[in-house]
Scaffold this motif. Sequence first.
Motif, PDB file in Angstrom:
ATOM      1  N   TYR A  63      -6.757  20.855 -20.712  1.00 20.43           N
ATOM      2  CA  TYR A  63      -5.354  20.700 -20.321  1.00 20.43           C
ATOM      3  C   TYR A  63      -4.503  20.150 -21.457  1.00 20.43           C
ATOM      4  CZ  TYR A  63      -6.115  22.286 -15.628  1.00 20.43           C
ATOM      5  OH  TYR A  63      -6.396  23.085 -14.552  1.00 20.43           O
ATOM      6  N   GLY A  64      -5.085  19.240 -22.247  1.00 21.80           N
ATOM      7  CA  GLY A  64      -4.339  18.730 -23.397  1.00 21.80           C
ATOM      8  C   GLY A  64      -3.961  19.852 -24.343  1.00 21.80           C
ATOM      9  N   ALA A  65      -4.935  20.728 -24.600  1.00 20.16           N
ATOM     10  CA  ALA A  65      -4.702  21.838 -25.532  1.00 20.16           C
ATOM     11  C   ALA A  65      -3.682  22.813 -24.969  1.00 20.16           C
ATOM     12  CB  ALA A  65      -6.016  22.556 -25.819  1.00 20.16           C
ATOM     13  N   VAL A  66      -3.765  23.048 -23.655  1.00 23.35           N
ATOM     14  CA  VAL A  66      -2.841  23.978 -23.016  1.00 23.35           C
ATOM     15  C   VAL A  66      -1.396  23.482 -23.152  1.00 23.35           C
ATOM     16  CG1 VAL A  66      -2.060  24.676 -20.728  1.00 23.35           C
ATOM     17  CG2 VAL A  66      -4.408  25.118 -21.437  1.00 23.35           C
ATOM     18  N   TYR A  67      -1.236  22.142 -23.138  1.00 26.18           N
ATOM     19  CA  TYR A  67       0.113  21.586 -23.307  1.00 26.18           C
ATOM     20  C   TYR A  67       0.485  21.455 -24.781  1.00 26.18           C
ATOM     21  CZ  TYR A  67       0.894  20.707 -18.385  1.00 26.18           C
ATOM     22  OH  TYR A  67       1.126  20.877 -17.044  1.00 26.18           O
ATOM     23  N   GLY A  68      -0.347  22.026 -25.638  1.00 20.32           N
ATOM     24  CA  GLY A  68       0.028  22.119 -27.047  1.00 20.32           C
ATOM     25  C   GLY A  68      -0.236  20.873 -27.869  1.00 20.32           C
ATOM     26  N   LEU A  69      -1.070  19.956 -27.364  1.00 20.97           N
ATOM     27  CA  LEU A  69      -1.390  18.778 -28.179  1.00 20.97           C
ATOM     28  C   LEU A  69      -2.244  19.227 -29.360  1.00 20.97           C
ATOM     29  CD1 LEU A  69      -2.250  16.020 -25.535  1.00 20.97           C
ATOM     30  CD2 LEU A  69      -0.055  16.631 -26.525  1.00 20.97           C
ATOM     31  N   ARG A  70      -1.885  18.728 -30.557  1.00 27.62           N
ATOM     32  CA  ARG A  70      -2.637  19.097 -31.765  1.00 27.62           C
ATOM     33  C   ARG A  70      -3.904  18.251 -31.877  1.00 27.62           C
ATOM     34  NH1 ARG A  70      -1.592  23.917 -33.797  1.00 27.62           N
ATOM     35  NH2 ARG A  70       0.041  24.481 -32.331  1.00 27.62           N
ATOM     36  N   SER A  71      -4.830  18.705 -32.665  1.00 30.52           N
ATOM     37  CA  SER A  71      -6.160  18.097 -32.714  1.00 30.52           C
ATOM     38  C   SER A  71      -6.177  16.570 -32.785  1.00 30.52           C
ATOM     39  CB  SER A  71      -6.971  18.698 -33.861  1.00 30.52           C
ATOM     40  OG  SER A  71      -6.139  19.299 -34.794  1.00 30.52           O
ATOM     41  N   GLU A  72      -5.379  15.990 -33.732  1.00 30.31           N
ATOM     42  CA  GLU A  72      -5.400  14.531 -33.872  1.00 30.31           C
ATOM     43  C   GLU A  72      -4.909  13.845 -32.595  1.00 30.31           C
ATOM     44  OE1 GLU A  72      -6.545  12.170 -35.963  1.00 30.31           O
ATOM     45  OE2 GLU A  72      -7.610  13.980 -36.649  1.00 30.31           O
ATOM     46  N   MET A  85      -1.590  31.285 -29.910  1.00 28.84           N
ATOM     47  CA  MET A  85      -2.926  31.708 -30.356  1.00 28.84           C
ATOM     48  C   MET A  85      -3.943  30.609 -30.068  1.00 28.84           C
ATOM     49  SD  MET A  85      -4.389  34.282 -31.527  1.00 28.84           S
ATOM     50  CE  MET A  85      -6.171  34.379 -31.577  1.00 28.84           C
ATOM     51  N   ARG A  86      -3.532  29.360 -30.358  1.00 27.93           N
ATOM     52  CA  ARG A  86      -4.439  28.235 -30.153  1.00 27.93           C
ATOM     53  C   ARG A  86      -4.739  28.092 -28.661  1.00 27.93           C
ATOM     54  NH1 ARG A  86      -3.577  22.998 -29.879  1.00 27.93           N
ATOM     55  NH2 ARG A  86      -5.217  21.601 -30.598  1.00 27.93           N
ATOM     56  N   THR A  87      -3.706  28.279 -27.863  1.00 24.05           N
ATOM     57  CA  THR A  87      -3.893  28.187 -26.416  1.00 24.05           C
ATOM     58  C   THR A  87      -4.907  29.222 -25.955  1.00 24.05           C
ATOM     59  OG1 THR A  87      -1.605  27.486 -26.241  1.00 24.05           O
ATOM     60  CG2 THR A  87      -2.665  28.224 -24.221  1.00 24.05           C
ATOM     61  N   ILE A  88      -4.775  30.460 -26.479  1.00 19.92           N
ATOM     62  CA  ILE A  88      -5.697  31.527 -26.087  1.00 19.92           C
ATOM     63  C   ILE A  88      -7.132  31.125 -26.408  1.00 19.92           C
ATOM     64  CG2 ILE A  88      -6.346  33.932 -26.487  1.00 19.92           C
ATOM     65  CD1 ILE A  88      -3.453  34.545 -27.067  1.00 19.92           C
ATOM     66  N   LEU A  89      -7.316  30.554 -27.607  1.00 26.42           N
ATOM     67  CA  LEU A  89      -8.669  30.155 -28.007  1.00 26.42           C
ATOM     68  C   LEU A  89      -9.236  29.103 -27.053  1.00 26.42           C
ATOM     69  CD1 LEU A  89      -8.415  30.058 -31.901  1.00 26.42           C
ATOM     70  CD2 LEU A  89      -9.547  31.740 -30.440  1.00 26.42           C
ATOM     71  N   PHE A  90      -8.376  28.204 -26.624  1.00 26.20           N
ATOM     72  CA  PHE A  90      -8.874  27.166 -25.719  1.00 26.20           C
ATOM     73  C   PHE A  90      -9.203  27.740 -24.340  1.00 26.20           C
ATOM     74  CE2 PHE A  90      -7.540  23.979 -28.799  1.00 26.20           C
ATOM     75  CZ  PHE A  90      -8.548  23.032 -28.635  1.00 26.20           C
ATOM     76  N   ASN A 116      -0.587  27.488 -13.502  1.00 28.08           N
ATOM     77  CA  ASN A 116       0.760  28.049 -13.370  1.00 28.08           C
ATOM     78  C   ASN A 116       1.863  27.033 -13.627  1.00 28.08           C
ATOM     79  OD1 ASN A 116      -0.187  30.577 -12.901  1.00 28.08           O
ATOM     80  ND2 ASN A 116      -0.005  30.472 -10.673  1.00 28.08           N
ATOM     81  N   VAL A 117       1.565  25.746 -13.531  1.00 35.98           N
ATOM     82  CA  VAL A 117       2.606  24.770 -13.864  1.00 35.98           C
ATOM     83  C   VAL A 117       2.520  24.336 -15.322  1.00 35.98           C
ATOM     84  CG1 VAL A 117       2.985  23.805 -11.569  1.00 35.98           C
ATOM     85  CG2 VAL A 117       1.208  22.831 -13.020  1.00 35.98           C
ATOM     86  N   THR A 118       1.555  24.881 -16.058  1.00 36.24           N
ATOM     87  CA  THR A 118       1.491  24.576 -17.492  1.00 36.24           C
ATOM     88  C   THR A 118       2.352  25.585 -18.240  1.00 36.24           C
ATOM     89  OG1 THR A 118      -0.346  26.039 -17.970  1.00 36.24           O
ATOM     90  CG2 THR A 118      -0.908  23.815 -17.232  1.00 36.24           C
ATOM     91  N   PRO A 119       2.609  25.325 -19.515  1.00 33.96           N
ATOM     92  CA  PRO A 119       3.433  26.281 -20.272  1.00 33.96           C
ATOM     93  C   PRO A 119       2.676  27.535 -20.710  1.00 33.96           C
ATOM     94  CG  PRO A 119       3.423  24.069 -21.286  1.00 33.96           C
ATOM     95  CD  PRO A 119       2.332  24.105 -20.292  1.00 33.96           C
ATOM     96  N   ILE A 120       1.437  27.730 -20.249  1.00 33.82           N
ATOM     97  CA  ILE A 120       0.702  28.955 -20.605  1.00 33.82           C
ATOM     98  C   ILE A 120       1.561  30.161 -20.222  1.00 33.82           C
ATOM     99  CG2 ILE A 120      -1.268  30.409 -19.995  1.00 33.82           C
ATOM    100  CD1 ILE A 120      -2.918  27.968 -19.540  1.00 33.82           C
ATOM    101  N   ASN A 121       1.779  31.068 -21.156  1.00 38.36           N
ATOM    102  CA  ASN A 121       2.577  32.236 -20.782  1.00 38.36           C
ATOM    103  C   ASN A 121       1.683  33.405 -20.405  1.00 38.36           C
ATOM    104  OD1 ASN A 121       1.865  33.677 -23.143  1.00 38.36           O
ATOM    105  ND2 ASN A 121       3.481  32.650 -24.291  1.00 38.36           N
ATOM    106  N   ARG A 122       2.327  34.461 -19.965  1.00 38.24           N
ATOM    107  CA  ARG A 122       1.615  35.594 -19.413  1.00 38.24           C
ATOM    108  C   ARG A 122       0.628  36.202 -20.414  1.00 38.24           C
ATOM    109  NH1 ARG A 122       5.282  40.206 -16.711  1.00 38.24           N
ATOM    110  NH2 ARG A 122       6.412  38.376 -16.045  1.00 38.24           N
ATOM    111  N   VAL A 123       1.100  36.372 -21.649  1.00 40.62           N
ATOM    112  CA  VAL A 123       0.245  36.988 -22.668  1.00 40.62           C
ATOM    113  C   VAL A 123      -0.974  36.106 -22.937  1.00 40.62           C
ATOM    114  CG1 VAL A 123       0.125  37.706 -25.082  1.00 40.62           C
ATOM    115  CG2 VAL A 123       2.159  38.212 -23.722  1.00 40.62           C
TER     116      VAL A 123
END
Lengths: 374, 252
Positions: free
Chosen positions: B104-113, A1-6, A215-222
Motif C-alpha cells: 500500500y505504501g508503494a501504491v501511494y507512491g512512497l519512494r524507497s527511503e 511504472m513503479r506501481t505496476i511493478l509493485f 479503488n480508493v488508491t491512486p492506482i489508475n486503470r492502466v
Amino acid sequence: MRTILFIIQKEFLQIFRNKQMLPIIFVMPIIQLFVLVHAANFEIRSIRLDVNDMDRSQASQLLQQKLVAGDLFRIVNTSATAMEGRRSLAEAHADVALVIPHNFERELREGKNPVVQVSVDALNGFAAGVSQSYIAALVQEFNAEYLAAIAAAPRGGGQAAAIDLSSSFWYNRTMEYDIFMAPGILVVLITMIGLFLAGMNIVKEKESGTIEQLNVTPINRVQFIAGKLLPFWLLALGELSFGMVFVKLVFDVPFLGSIALVFAAAAIYLVVILSLGLLISTVTETQQQAMFIAWFIMVIFILMSGMFTPIESMPDWAQSISRGNPVAYLIEIIRRVLLKGAAAGDIAQQLWVLSGMAGGVLLLAGLRQRKSTA
Amino acid sequence: MAENAKVITADKLTKRFGAFTAVDAISFEVGAGEIFGFLGANGAGKTTAMRMLTGLLKPTSGRAGVAGYDVFTQSENIKRRIGYMSQRFSLYEDLTVYENVRFYGAVYGLRSETLRAKIKAVLEELDLTHARNTLLAELPLGWKQRLAFSTALIHDPAIVFLDEPTGGVDPITRRQFWEMIYEQAERGTTIFVTTHYMDEAEYCDRVSIMVDGRIAALDTPRGLKQTFQAETMDDVFVRLVRGPKSSVEAGG
C-alpha cells in the motif's frame, strides 16, 4: 511504472503462496500433455473386416492378402452372403464389409473394372473416412500390381483402370497423431491459465473486498490492468516454454520453424485471452459466475478450434464463428510453424488477426474496468 | 475543530438507485482535524454516502468536496489525499504484515527511503515488528484492524474515512483503536467514522445521525443529548430512528 511493478510483485507473492494453486499450475500441464495427447487421438489402429468373397479366385485371395498385409486390417469374419456381411456391420462385429463379386478375376483380366463393394460403419465419421480411403488406396494399389504382374494384359484396356495412388496417402501412413495434437494441447494449456486464473484473480479481490481498497488508491486503470495481467502473461509464457520442452523431449515433435515466432504469436494471443478474462471479471461478482462464463467460452473455443475436427468440414455458419476464435488461429500458427516450418511471412495474416483481436478485446475490457460504480 | 477550514463539504448530495433514494440530499461540513461520527441504522445510507465521498460511487446529484476537490470531477485527486478503511476487511490475508504495508505504501507512491522508514514506524507503533513476516491470516482480528488503520494512513492523508472500523472486536481492542484515532486527530488528520456503537459516538467531536437517507440530527454529542433530553447517545439514537414517521423502513 513503479506501481505496476509493485502490483506484479504482490500478485506473484500471492500466486506462489497459494498451496492449492501451485500444483494446478505446474502439475496440470504435465498430466494434460500426457493424457490428452494420447487420449485425444483419432489414430485408427485396427479395422475389422468382414469379407464376402464370391469369386474365390487367385485374384480375390491376392486382394485379401494385400489388405491384411499391413497391421491395420484384420479379417474377423468371412461371410457367405451379402446379408451376413451387413449383419456383421449392424451388430458392430466388423467395421467394414467387403464384397468381392463373381467373375472378379476374369473381369480384371479382361480390363472390365470389376466393382468391389465396400460398406463402412460410419457411426464414427472420421474413422469411416479413414477406413474408406485406406481401402480405396489398397485396392488401387492391388489393381496396379496385379495388372503389372499379368504383363500380358490385353490391349491396354486394363491399364486405364490403374489410377495413380500416391496422392491418396495424404492421411499420413504412420498417423503420428501425438505430433499433430501436441500443439493444440499447448494452446489449451496457456488458454486455461489466461482465462481462468487471471479472471478469477480479480473476482477474488471483489469477493474479499480488497478491490475496494485498491479503488480508493491512486492506482489508475492502466496500472491496474497491466499489474493484474502481466503476471499471468509471464506465467503462461513460462508454461508454454515448459510445454515446448516437454513435447520435444517426450513426443519428439519436430521444431521445423522458429521457436521465437511461436512465442511471439503466443504473446499476442495471450493478450486476447487475458483481456477476455479481465472482461469476464468486470461483468461478474463471484468466482463461481466467472468460472461458468470462462468455462462456456473455453468449451466453444476448443471444440471449434480445428483441434479435433477440421474447420473446413464444419458448416458455413460454424466456419464464420471459427474466424472469430483466437484458439483456432494460434493452433494453426503453431502447427504450421513447428510442423511445416512456416516463417513469419507465411502466417502474417493470422498474426494480424490475432493482433487486431488483442487490441479490440483489451480496449473493451479496459473501458469496462472502472474504479467507481455509477 | 469545527471552526477550522472545511475539508469535507456536502450540499444536497443525493444517490438514487433506480426508484430507491439511498442518500437523500444530505448537507454537512466537516472541519480539519475533527472527529466526525456518521451514525445511522443499517441501510440508512451511511456507507453509500461514504462511498460517494471517497470516489467509489458516482453521486446522482448535489455537490460535494473533499480536501478541496470536487467529488464529481476530481475523484482521482481526492484519492491521493484520503485514507479509507472499509467495513469489509481490506488487507491481503495471504500476504505478510510487512508485504501488506509495503504494497500500500508503494501504491501511494512512497519512494524507497520514505517507504522503508514508514514501514518501520508503522510496525514499531503497533508493536508488530516481531510479527512482520507473519501472514495476516494468522493475526488476531484486533491487530488486523489496527494494522488496516495504520495502512490507511501510510501516505499521511488529510482525511481518513473509517467504515465501521471496530465491528466485531472486543472492548479492549476497541478502546485501543480509539486511542489511535485520537492520536491521529491530534496530528491534524480529519477522521470521518461510521459506527454502530453509541459509546463510540460519545468520543466524536460531532455526530450526524442518518435516518432513511437523510441527516436527522447533527451536533456535538452533548448538544444532541440536550436537544433530545436524553441521558445517553443510545437514547438519542433510538428516539430518532424510531421517530414519528419512519416505521420499519430502516432495514436493507
